[in-house]
Enzyme design. Structure first.
Site, PDB file in Angstrom:
ATOM      1  N   HIS A 198       0.865  -1.188   0.000  1.00  0.00           N
ATOM      2  CA  HIS A 198       0.000   0.000   0.000  1.00  0.00           C
ATOM      3  C   HIS A 198       0.899   1.235   0.000  1.00  0.00           C
ATOM      4  O   HIS A 198       1.877   1.285   0.740  1.00  0.00           O
ATOM      5  CB  HIS A 198      -0.870  -0.009   1.265  1.00  0.00           C
ATOM      6  CG  HIS A 198      -1.937   1.030   1.280  1.00  0.00           C
ATOM      7  ND1 HIS A 198      -1.682   2.368   1.495  1.00  0.00           N
ATOM      8  CD2 HIS A 198      -3.282   0.928   1.102  1.00  0.00           C
ATOM      9  CE1 HIS A 198      -2.825   3.048   1.447  1.00  0.00           C
ATOM     10  NE2 HIS A 198      -3.804   2.193   1.215  1.00  0.00           N
ATOM     11  N   CYS A 236      -3.699   2.753  -4.317  1.00  0.00           N
ATOM     12  CA  CYS A 236      -4.691   3.531  -3.587  1.00  0.00           C
ATOM     13  C   CYS A 236      -4.763   4.916  -4.217  1.00  0.00           C
ATOM     14  O   CYS A 236      -3.828   5.710  -4.104  1.00  0.00           O
ATOM     15  CB  CYS A 236      -4.308   3.608  -2.111  1.00  0.00           C
ATOM     16  SG  CYS A 236      -5.449   4.605  -1.152  1.00  0.00           S
ATOM     17  N   HIS A 265      -7.641   0.421  -4.402  1.00  0.00           N
ATOM     18  CA  HIS A 265      -8.456   1.157  -3.434  1.00  0.00           C
ATOM     19  C   HIS A 265      -8.947   2.384  -4.186  1.00  0.00           C
ATOM     20  O   HIS A 265      -8.141   3.243  -4.535  1.00  0.00           O
ATOM     21  CB  HIS A 265      -7.611   1.607  -2.242  1.00  0.00           C
ATOM     22  CG  HIS A 265      -7.263   0.491  -1.299  1.00  0.00           C
ATOM     23  ND1 HIS A 265      -6.548   0.706  -0.144  1.00  0.00           N
ATOM     24  CD2 HIS A 265      -7.558  -0.832  -1.327  1.00  0.00           C
ATOM     25  CE1 HIS A 265      -6.403  -0.451   0.498  1.00  0.00           C
ATOM     26  NE2 HIS A 265      -6.992  -1.394  -0.197  1.00  0.00           N
ATOM     27  N   ASP A 310     -12.872   2.576  -1.150  1.00  0.00           N
ATOM     28  CA  ASP A 310     -11.986   2.785  -0.012  1.00  0.00           C
ATOM     29  C   ASP A 310     -12.777   3.450   1.105  1.00  0.00           C
ATOM     30  O   ASP A 310     -13.785   2.918   1.541  1.00  0.00           O
ATOM     31  CB  ASP A 310     -10.776   3.589  -0.491  1.00  0.00           C
ATOM     32  CG  ASP A 310      -9.595   3.473   0.435  1.00  0.00           C
ATOM     33  OD1 ASP A 310      -9.660   2.693   1.377  1.00  0.00           O
ATOM     34  OD2 ASP A 310      -8.605   4.191   0.222  1.00  0.00           O
ATOM     35  N   HIS A 311     -12.392   4.603   1.531  1.00  0.00           N
ATOM     36  CA  HIS A 311     -13.129   5.242   2.625  1.00  0.00           C
ATOM     37  C   HIS A 311     -14.445   5.810   2.125  1.00  0.00           C
ATOM     38  O   HIS A 311     -14.614   6.056   0.943  1.00  0.00           O
ATOM     39  CB  HIS A 311     -12.311   6.390   3.226  1.00  0.00           C
ATOM     40  CG  HIS A 311     -10.937   5.969   3.591  1.00  0.00           C
ATOM     41  ND1 HIS A 311      -9.896   6.844   3.710  1.00  0.00           N
ATOM     42  CD2 HIS A 311     -10.430   4.747   3.867  1.00  0.00           C
ATOM     43  CE1 HIS A 311      -8.813   6.185   4.045  1.00  0.00           C
ATOM     44  NE2 HIS A 311      -9.105   4.908   4.140  1.00  0.00           N
ATOM     45  N   TYR A 324     -15.012   4.186   7.584  1.00  0.00           N
ATOM     46  CA  TYR A 324     -15.428   2.803   7.326  1.00  0.00           C
ATOM     47  C   TYR A 324     -16.868   2.493   7.723  1.00  0.00           C
ATOM     48  O   TYR A 324     -17.165   1.423   8.232  1.00  0.00           O
ATOM     49  CB  TYR A 324     -14.447   1.828   7.978  1.00  0.00           C
ATOM     50  CG  TYR A 324     -13.153   1.732   7.187  1.00  0.00           C
ATOM     51  CD1 TYR A 324     -13.082   0.912   6.068  1.00  0.00           C
ATOM     52  CD2 TYR A 324     -12.029   2.484   7.526  1.00  0.00           C
ATOM     53  CE1 TYR A 324     -11.913   0.834   5.313  1.00  0.00           C
ATOM     54  CE2 TYR A 324     -10.856   2.410   6.786  1.00  0.00           C
ATOM     55  CZ  TYR A 324     -10.814   1.579   5.676  1.00  0.00           C
ATOM     56  OH  TYR A 324      -9.666   1.493   4.920  1.00  0.00           O
TER      57      TYR A 324
HETATM   58  C1  DNO Z   1      -6.590   2.931   5.185  1.00  0.00           C
HETATM   59  C2  DNO Z   1      -5.982   1.703   4.677  1.00  0.00           C
HETATM   60  C3  DNO Z   1      -4.581   1.505   5.201  1.00  0.00           C
HETATM   61  C4  DNO Z   1      -4.039   0.179   4.723  1.00  0.00           C
HETATM   62  C5  DNO Z   1      -2.644  -0.105   5.177  1.00  0.00           C
HETATM   63  C6  DNO Z   1      -2.128  -1.350   4.502  1.00  0.00           C
HETATM   64  O1  DNO Z   1      -7.759   3.083   5.102  1.00  0.00           O
HETATM   65  O2  DNO Z   1      -6.029   1.656   3.317  1.00  0.00           O
HETATM   66  O3  DNO Z   1      -4.620   1.532   6.585  1.00  0.00           O
HETATM   67  O4  DNO Z   1      -4.847  -0.843   5.216  1.00  0.00           O
HETATM   68  O5  DNO Z   1      -1.793   0.928   4.919  1.00  0.00           O
HETATM   69  O6  DNO Z   1      -1.163  -1.910   5.293  1.00  0.00           O
END
Ligand code: DNO
Length: 347
Positions: A198, A236, A265, A310-311, A324
């Site tokens: 990531h 991401c 993501h 993602d978020h 989340y």
């Molecule tokens: C945040 C996530 C990160 C991700 C880590 C992977 O929302 O995308 O916390 O899980 O960086 O290790």
């Protein structure tokens, strides 16, 4: 693409029963949360998670994250034992059907924001990162609680870690990452598990700690450290997109074409002039990123990996884990489905 959704296990207020009702939902992204970083995950806990996900009609085949212990990032002598544990986790997860593992190599802090519930003009609440606020934060003295922050750190532990990192500059961190990859990727290959790093969020050093998974040049360097398909990316969009200098659509196109993106993501952010940002609604018009351009770049390259919204913002009065909740992430999933369906039908 394989649509997925992050779930924090039994304590997550967002239940599997709800997640399965999101159209097209296939995979659950989760982890074993009851084991300290660096230790081996019990086969029972892995099996339990798998059984629960399958009982809800979905597949448990992506793990986010198997966290990397700080001693590995620092290159301390204890790293060999910790890497052996990491490899054992890969083997155990593979045995349970996991195909992709997401992890990061950020010193001390994972994703960082300065406010977790900033009210946007439409009444929703979002995660934001304002540079002027960050400049005033001091993790060694302040009472901070951030989403990516390991709350088990006490002030003294943090101070010690910061001292240790004073000897680790970017080049040293690269060396430590290479050492880790050279030990882990052969095991991932053997087990047929795609490793997906990531990017750093935000993609530049914070609090004086080095960060290296930040831009195209560094992603190129990363992929060459071990030139194997199993050494790949979690791309991401929001993390890499939170600086004006990354051309996200071009990067997605390039790495998808190389077959090195295993996990996407997908989220939008609204970037300000000084690279401060707010996590916005998903639509291209809500933020800075070209969401349709991103998905088109994937579809053009027959992307077959995992995708998760993602978020999300907090909308409709929902409360829960910042970023989340269910509602806005479900809207994100549906939007992503729509973009994929449209571009795929035009092929
Ligand atoms: C945040 C996530 C990160 C991700 C880590 C992977 O929302 O995308 O916390 O899980 O960086 O290790």
């Amino acid at each position: 693409m394989k649509l997925s959704f992050r779930w924090y296990g039994k304590d997550d207020p967002v239940t599997l029963a709800k997640i399965r009702q999101i159209p097209g939902m296939r995979s659950i992204v989760s982890a074993v949360y009851d084991v300290p970083v660096g230790e081996v995950w019990s086969e029972e806990s892995i099996a339990e998670m798998k059984a629960e996900v399958e009982a809800n009609g979905m597949v448990f085949d992506v793990v986010e994250s198997v966290p990397v212990h700080e001693d590995i990032k620092l290159g301390k002598p204890s790293r060999d034992k910790l890497i052996a544990n990491y490899n054992e986790n890969i083997r155990r997860l593979a045995k349970a059907g996991v195909k992709c593992i997401c992890y990061n190599f950020m010193p001390v802090f994972d994703w960082t924001r300065t406010e977790l519930d900033r009210e946007l003009p439409d009444g929703s609440n979002a995660l934001v990162y304002y540079k002027d606020q960050l400049a005033k934060m001091d993790p060694l003295t302040g009472e901070l609680s951030l989403p990516g922050w390991d709350s088990s750190y006490k002030k003294e532990d943090l101070k010690k870690l910061f001292d240790e990192y004073s000897a680790v500059n970017e080049e040293k961190l690269w060396e430590n990452l290479e050492y880790f990859l050279k030990a882990v990727i052969p095991v991932a290959e053997e087990c047929d598990v795609l490793m997906a790093i990531h990017p750093d969020d935000p993609p530049y050093p914070i609090f004086g700690l080095p960060r290296i998974i930040t831009n195209e040049k560094n992603l190129d360097r990363f992929l060459k450290l071990v030139d194997s398909k199993y050494n790949g990316l979690t791309f991401c969009t929001g993390s890499l997109g939170s600086t004006n200098s990354n051309d996200i659509v071009a990067m997605v196109r390039k790495y998808a074409e190389m077959g090195r993106i295993h996990f996407m993501h997908i989220r939008n952010i609204k970037l300000m002039e000084d690279d401060s940002f707010e996590e916005s609604g998903h639509l291209t018009a809500n933020g800075t990123l070209d969401m349709a351009g991103i998905v088109k770049a994937l579809v053009d390259n027959n992307f077959d990996g995992y995708v998760r919204p993602d978020h999300g913002r907090m909308i409709w009065g929902e409360t829960g884990k910042p970023g989340y909740g269910l509602y806005d992430r479900a809207l994100g999933a549906t939007y992503i489905n729509g973009l994929f369906e449209a571009f795929e039908s035009m092929k």
